[in-house]
Structure formats: C-alpha cells, structure tokens
Design an enzyme around this catalytic site. Sequence first.
Site, PDB file in Angstrom:
ATOM      1  CB  CYS A   1      31.981  34.399  45.224  1.00 35.27           C
ATOM      2  SG  CYS A   1      32.447  35.482  43.877  1.00 35.27           S
TER       3      CYS A   1
ATOM      4  CG  HIS B   1      35.396  32.347  46.841  1.00 30.59           C
ATOM      5  ND1 HIS B   1      35.272  31.878  45.554  1.00 30.59           N
ATOM      6  CD2 HIS B   1      35.386  33.707  46.744  1.00 30.59           C
ATOM      7  CE1 HIS B   1      35.181  32.899  44.720  1.00 30.59           C
ATOM      8  NE2 HIS B   1      35.255  34.015  45.414  1.00 30.59           N
TER       9      HIS B   1
ATOM     10  CG  ASN C   1      36.852  34.962  42.069  1.00 27.77           C
ATOM     11  OD1 ASN C   1      35.991  34.080  42.056  1.00 27.77           O
ATOM     12  ND2 ASN C   1      36.736  36.056  42.791  1.00 27.77           N
TER      13      ASN C   1
HETATM   14  N1  COA Z   1      48.581  45.213  37.566  1.00 28.93           N
HETATM   15  C1  COA Z   1      49.553  46.036  37.962  1.00 28.93           C
HETATM   16  N2  COA Z   1      49.370  46.982  38.890  1.00 28.93           N
HETATM   17  C2  COA Z   1      48.149  47.087  39.438  1.00 28.93           C
HETATM   18  C3  COA Z   1      47.076  46.252  39.060  1.00 28.93           C
HETATM   19  C4  COA Z   1      47.339  45.285  38.074  1.00 28.93           C
HETATM   20  N3  COA Z   1      46.396  44.430  37.631  1.00 28.93           N
HETATM   21  N4  COA Z   1      45.990  46.581  39.765  1.00 28.93           N
HETATM   22  C5  COA Z   1      46.351  47.607  40.572  1.00 28.93           C
HETATM   23  N5  COA Z   1      47.655  47.904  40.364  1.00 28.93           N
HETATM   24  C6  COA Z   1      48.463  48.933  41.037  1.00 28.93           C
HETATM   25  C7  COA Z   1      47.617  50.045  41.592  1.00 28.93           C
HETATM   26  O1  COA Z   1      47.404  51.071  40.647  1.00 28.93           O
HETATM   27  C8  COA Z   1      48.467  50.517  42.749  1.00 28.93           C
HETATM   28  O2  COA Z   1      49.505  51.334  42.256  1.00 28.93           O
HETATM   29  P1  COA Z   1      50.010  52.642  43.095  1.00 28.93           P
HETATM   30  O3  COA Z   1      50.552  52.063  44.376  1.00 28.93           O
HETATM   31  O4  COA Z   1      51.023  53.223  42.201  1.00 28.93           O
HETATM   32  O5  COA Z   1      48.788  53.457  43.294  1.00 28.93           O
HETATM   33  C9  COA Z   1      49.122  49.246  43.258  1.00 28.93           C
HETATM   34  O6  COA Z   1      49.090  48.324  42.153  1.00 28.93           O
HETATM   35  C10 COA Z   1      48.410  48.632  44.445  1.00 28.93           C
HETATM   36  O7  COA Z   1      47.015  48.573  44.133  1.00 28.93           O
HETATM   37  P2  COA Z   1      45.963  48.026  45.149  1.00 28.93           P
HETATM   38  O8  COA Z   1      44.588  48.202  44.573  1.00 28.93           O
HETATM   39  O9  COA Z   1      46.272  48.612  46.502  1.00 28.93           O
HETATM   40  O10 COA Z   1      46.347  46.488  45.132  1.00 28.93           O
HETATM   41  P3  COA Z   1      45.907  45.372  46.131  1.00 28.93           P
HETATM   42  O11 COA Z   1      47.099  44.831  46.799  1.00 28.93           O
HETATM   43  O12 COA Z   1      44.746  45.787  46.966  1.00 28.93           O
HETATM   44  O13 COA Z   1      45.403  44.240  45.129  1.00 28.93           O
HETATM   45  C11 COA Z   1      43.361  43.239  44.376  1.00 28.93           C
HETATM   46  C12 COA Z   1      44.265  44.477  44.321  1.00 28.93           C
HETATM   47  C13 COA Z   1      42.124  43.501  43.534  1.00 28.93           C
HETATM   48  C14 COA Z   1      44.128  42.055  43.815  1.00 28.93           C
HETATM   49  C15 COA Z   1      42.993  42.968  45.844  1.00 28.93           C
HETATM   50  O14 COA Z   1      42.528  44.157  46.447  1.00 28.93           O
HETATM   51  C16 COA Z   1      41.964  41.901  46.006  1.00 28.93           C
HETATM   52  O15 COA Z   1      42.182  40.764  45.651  1.00 28.93           O
HETATM   53  N6  COA Z   1      40.814  42.231  46.611  1.00 28.93           N
HETATM   54  C17 COA Z   1      39.760  41.274  46.831  1.00 28.93           C
HETATM   55  C18 COA Z   1      39.052  41.030  45.542  1.00 28.93           C
HETATM   56  C19 COA Z   1      38.105  39.893  45.629  1.00 28.93           C
HETATM   57  O16 COA Z   1      38.211  39.031  46.453  1.00 28.93           O
HETATM   58  N7  COA Z   1      37.146  39.886  44.717  1.00 28.93           N
HETATM   59  C20 COA Z   1      36.230  38.830  44.547  1.00 28.93           C
HETATM   60  C21 COA Z   1      35.179  38.803  45.574  1.00 28.93           C
HETATM   61  S1  COA Z   1      34.292  37.320  45.451  1.00 28.93           S
END
Ligand code: COA
Length: 316
Positions: free
Chosen positions: A116, A241, A271
């Site tokens: 990215c 980004h 993204n």
């Molecule tokens: N829909 C609904 N629930 C979801 C879900 C989805 N798509 N994805 C995860 N969950 C749930 C999880 O199971 C978890 O449930 P629990 O609390 O019962 O265990 C809860 O939501 C929280 O999950 P978590 O992984 O802690 O969420 P988060 O707030 O970290 O968000 C991302 C997840 C991926 C959106 C976030 O971590 C993120 O954006 N990270 C950076 C990714 C990124 O930048 N990638 C590109 C790099 S260039």
Amino acid sequence: MVLGQVGAQGMALVGCGSAVPAISVSNQQLSERVDTSDEWIVERTGIRRRHHGGTTSGLAIEAGLAALERAGRRPDEIDAVILATTTPDQIVPGTSAVVQDGMGVTGGAFDVNAACSGFVYALTVAHGLIAAGAAERLVVIGSETLSKITDFTERGVSILVGDGAGAVVVEATDGPGQLLSYRMGADGSLRHLLYCDHGGHLVMNGKEVFRKAVSVVVESSQGALADAGLTADNLDLVVPHQANLRIIGAACQRLGVPEEKAVITIDRYGNTSSASIPLALVDALESGRLQPGMHVLLTGFGGGMTWASAVLKWGG
Ligand code: COA
C-alpha cells in the site's frame, strides 16, 4: 529510512487521473455473503461501499490516459511508466508493460511493489530518475484489483478491499509546484502481518497492522515535514492511505493536524492499496479542495511492512 530532499533538479506533479470499475458493492451486499453488518463496518472502518472488478492494467491505462490529458501531454513525451501494484495481471511480464502498450507510451516501463506504500515509493523513484537527469517526464500509477486475491467467505479482509487506479504525470521543473521531501522505510521482520502467497488470498493481523500503522505514518510524516522545513501547522491538506478511518483519525491527532484537513475517500472506495493515495488526490482536485500553493502531505503504510511520506507544494 531513505531520506529525500529535492536537489538541483526539481520535480512537479502536473496532471492526475483516476479510474474505478463500474460495479460498486455496498456493505449490505457484503453482509449477504459473510457474517457482518453495515453498522459494524461503518463504525470500525468508515467504509460504506467499494468498487470491484476490472484488471490492474485496464484501470491503470484509463487513469494514466486521464492524467496525460489533464497534463496536456502526449504519450510519446513520456520517458517511462512506473506502475505501483501488488496485484499484477501476471507474474511475467510486469503489468507496466501492458500499460505502456495500452497508453501508447514509447518510453520504458517497470513495476514497483511496496504494497500500500507503493505509490509514494514510485513517486520517490521518479524523483530519483529526474534528479539524476535520467528522465524528464514520467507517468506514475497506483493500480490494484485486490478483490481477485480476497477470500469473500472470510469477514476480516473482505470488508476492507476495493479496486481502482490513480495516476500522475511528473516533470522536471524548477517552477511552481514541487515535490519538497520524502521519507520511506520498511521493516521486513513484520511481513507476517499482511501477506498473500502465490495463488492464495490476503491474510492479515488487523490489530497489529493498526497499531504499527499509526506510529510509522506519524514518524515518517514528521520526518518528511522537517526535511521540507515545515511543521504540521503549515499543512493545508493531508492525503493519507485509506485503510481505516480510525487510523487516519489517530494519525492526524498525533501529528497535530485537524482531521478536517485529511482527504477521505474510504467511504466510497474502501482500501485500494497503492491506488488509494492517487485516487484521493484526484478526488481533492476534482472537488476543488486542492488549490495552487497548498502544502500537501502524502502518507501511507502497508504490507512488508512498508511506509512512505512525501511533502509537496501543489502547483495547479
Ligand atoms: N463484521 C462483524 N464483526 C466483526 C468483523 C466483521 N467484518 N470482523 C471482526 N468482527 C468482530 C470480531 O470477531 C470481534 O468480536 P468479539 O469481540 O466477539 O471477539 C469484534 O468484531 C472486534 O474485532 P477486532 O478484530 O478487535 O476489530 P477491530 O476493531 O480491530 O477492527 C479491523 C478490525 C480489521 C477493521 C481493524 O483491525 C483494522 O482496520 N486494522 C488495520 C487493517 C489495515 O489497515 N489493513 C491494511 C493495511 S494496508
């Protein structure tokens, strides 16, 4: 960390263009395939829709030609096409070769893969060629079709990704609108946080990427600002980004830049990896937010992990 300050020969961005596939997929549509919801996706990421489809080369050609037209330049005036992509059409040849042919460019062509961060990396490579006197005018493109390496039965990554392309024409100039500075870096020991094997799908540790992303964006942005002799207060526009609205918010807060100065397109595009910064730049231009004389920060991070920030003065 690679440091860059414009030397004897300056470089300016003189035109930009973008392209997205026709199909736009809503959160609601995704939630019919995986266990998620519009509310969760909007609250945790800021994404409402994303485009899926097309080919990396096809989107790049469309964006590249739009950038050429806006710059008022012909394909035969271009010394090389530099294509940032992490989703090439084929392993061989480089997708830039397809783009060079499709655009009618007679100069060289090569791909850059820094995930990215690829577009800002490619911009710094362009600057290197121009500063060395090896090129006068280049097209730099970020183009991705992430949907083709995504497992749509898994809700972690599938809600994030979109397809699209953004392109800029850059020229040797000592006139207005210069690239002022850049910083790029990588920490390959973190490559397990985001990867895709040959023939496989994207795998991501979202929480760890999130944590690391904010610190590298802030650090590289502060470095590039210092190299340009500027502070966060001097910034008129931030083109980050588009990975997660909360990452953009946290980075702005730590940089001391009001979030309103950040260009946001993640709601419509998701993204799009190396396409996200040029797509956002074009969005800012077309909406009238990007004005001559503005100090603009481009900043990104991605798989590798890699990161890159650049500061420029927009020439118009
Ligand atoms: N829909 C609904 N629930 C979801 C879900 C989805 N798509 N994805 C995860 N969950 C749930 C999880 O199971 C978890 O449930 P629990 O609390 O019962 O265990 C809860 O939501 C929280 O999950 P978590 O992984 O802690 O969420 P988060 O707030 O970290 O968000 C991302 C997840 C991926 C959106 C976030 O971590 C993120 O954006 N990270 C950076 C990714 C990124 O930048 N990638 C590109 C790099 S260039």
